[in-house]
Design a protein around this motif. Structure first.
Motif, PDB file in Angstrom:
ATOM      1  N   ALA A   1      54.486 -26.087 -19.895  1.00  0.00           N
ATOM      2  CA  ALA A   1      55.948 -25.504 -20.978  1.00  0.00           C
ATOM      3  C   ALA A   1      55.954 -23.718 -21.174  1.00  0.00           C
ATOM      4  N   GLU A   2      55.013 -23.150 -21.132  1.00  0.00           N
ATOM      5  CA  GLU A   2      54.667 -22.449 -21.204  1.00  0.00           C
ATOM      6  C   GLU A   2      55.254 -21.877 -20.403  1.00  0.00           C
ATOM      7  N   LEU A   3      54.582 -22.350 -18.706  1.00  0.00           N
ATOM      8  CA  LEU A   3      54.231 -21.603 -17.422  1.00  0.00           C
ATOM      9  C   LEU A   3      56.031 -21.680 -17.344  1.00  0.00           C
ATOM     10  N   ALA A   4      56.553 -22.607 -17.596  1.00  0.00           N
ATOM     11  CA  ALA A   4      58.146 -22.548 -17.135  1.00  0.00           C
ATOM     12  C   ALA A   4      58.931 -20.865 -17.952  1.00  0.00           C
ATOM     13  N   GLU A   5      58.566 -20.644 -18.980  1.00  0.00           N
ATOM     14  CA  GLU A   5      58.603 -19.233 -19.998  1.00  0.00           C
ATOM     15  C   GLU A   5      58.344 -18.100 -19.295  1.00  0.00           C
ATOM     16  N   ASN A   6      57.148 -18.020 -18.586  1.00  0.00           N
ATOM     17  CA  ASN A   6      56.351 -17.493 -18.418  1.00  0.00           C
ATOM     18  C   ASN A   6      55.853 -17.060 -17.123  1.00  0.00           C
ATOM     19  N   ASN A   7      56.404 -17.868 -16.109  1.00  0.00           N
ATOM     20  CA  ASN A   7      55.970 -17.867 -15.116  1.00  0.00           C
ATOM     21  C   ASN A   7      55.934 -16.199 -13.847  1.00  0.00           C
ATOM     22  N   ASP A   8      54.730 -16.127 -14.048  1.00  0.00           N
ATOM     23  CA  ASP A   8      54.491 -14.777 -13.200  1.00  0.00           C
ATOM     24  C   ASP A   8      52.871 -14.996 -13.421  1.00  0.00           C
ATOM     25  N   ARG A   9      52.468 -13.707 -12.400  1.00  0.00           N
ATOM     26  CA  ARG A   9      50.887 -13.911 -12.958  1.00  0.00           C
ATOM     27  C   ARG A   9      49.668 -13.120 -13.682  1.00  0.00           C
TER      28      ARG A   9
END
Length: 322
Positions: free
Chosen positions: A108-116
């Motif tokens: 869920a966090e990755l979906a909102e913060n999809n960067d390296r």
């Protein structure tokens, strides 16, 4: 002689001082071209799979300070954008036959913060989420093989898809997939024939699917040819009592995925053909979604297997045709 040496020394000192003053004037007049914005975040070094050489070269080995010596702000919790829903945490979780709530939180966090930068900052959470999913996949692979012996049993890492997205032909340049996924088939992860597909995605978007997605023209031709001759076999496989139970009373063509179904009849097939409802499909796939509550609760594995077992005849018919 001493007087002469003293005069020479004074002249040399005066000349050096004058050159230093000129250099200082030049520096004041000409601003540095290498000065960076203080708000620019650090490029964090990635792991082997996601490492970007261009980013590494642009840092020139100076990851912690600007050229003027000031510190650059490090990536931290304050940079992470929150997601707008709640991940359930049943008492006693995580369970061995379910997915950990922490895995859903990471996705869920990755979906909102999809960067390296985020992926690097949450590297420990990513490692835990991947292990949690691979453990589940290992158990599921064995269970699927029990009900469908044609499915290849292999290590979890060979069934699980990599997290990095292929950006070559996409307008969306987000580097990572927003779900965890794995497939099970006669050809393993290559999925050339019909098989089963698992996707874990928060916000009630997890699913188990079965069938064949967008087959090549030869397999698709075989499918349509077989439908014309033996459509009743496919209809029967989609209309069993266990299918109706698994899909809340729905069955037959109504449970097939219609994402890429043709609006008109395929080439060289009459639009009033008696099997036209099946012949318009390009993919032959069925999917069942699960809520987050189901995914993190005990017996999630059993719920997945109820669907898989119901769809074994459907997968068998397709594989006998292609």
């Amino acid at each position: 002689m001493l007087k002469k040496n003293k005069e020479t020394s004074l002249k040399t000192t005066k000349r050096v001082k004058t050159e230093d003053e000129e250099e200082e004037k030049d520096r004041v007049k000409t601003p540095s071209k290498n000065k960076k914005a203080k708000s620019k975040p650090i490029h964090l070094k990635e792991d082997k799979d996601t490492y970007d050489a261009a980013e590494d070269q642009s840092s020139n080995g100076n990851d912690e300070h600007d050229d003027d010596g000031s510190e650059v702000e490090m990536y931290n919790e304050s940079h992470i954008k929150p997601f707008g829903f709640t991940i359930p945490r049943p008492k006693g979780s995580p369970f061995p036959d379910a997915i950990s709530p922490d895995t859903l939180v990471f996705l869920a966090e990755l979906a909102e913060n999809n960067d390296r930068d985020f992926f690097h900052f949450r590297s420990k959470e990513w490692a835990a989420a991947r292990k949690d999913f691979m453990d589940f996949v290992g158990l599921l692979s064995t269970e699927i093989h029990h009900v469908d012996p044609s499915i290849r049993v292999e290590e979890s890492k060979k069934a699980v898809y990599r997290q990095n997205r292929d950006l070559r032909f996409s307008n969306d340049k987000s580097p990572y997939k927003r779900n965890l996924s794995a497939s099970f088939s006669q050809t393993g992860r290559k999925f050339l024939n019909a098989g089963y597909f698992l996707s874990i995605k928060p916000n009630n978007q997890s699913l188990i699917a079965a069938g064949m997605w967008q087959p090549d023209k030869y397999r698709l031709a075989n499918m349509r040819s077989s439908i014309i001759r033996h459509a009743d076999l496919l209809r029967e496989a989609l209309s069993t009592d266990v299918i109706k139970e698994a899909f809340d009373g729905k069955y037959g063509v109504d449970i097939l995925d219609t994402t890429d179904r043709l609006k008109v009849a395929p080439k060289d097939i009459a639009k009033d053909h008696p099997e036209i409802d099946l012949l318009r499909f390009r993919s032959f796939a069925v999917e069942k979604t699960f809520t987050d509550e189901e995914v993190v609760s005990p017996e999630f594995m059993d719920k997945v297997m109820d669907v898989v077992e119901a769809l074994v005849p459907f997968v068998a018919v397709i594989n006998s045709w292609v």
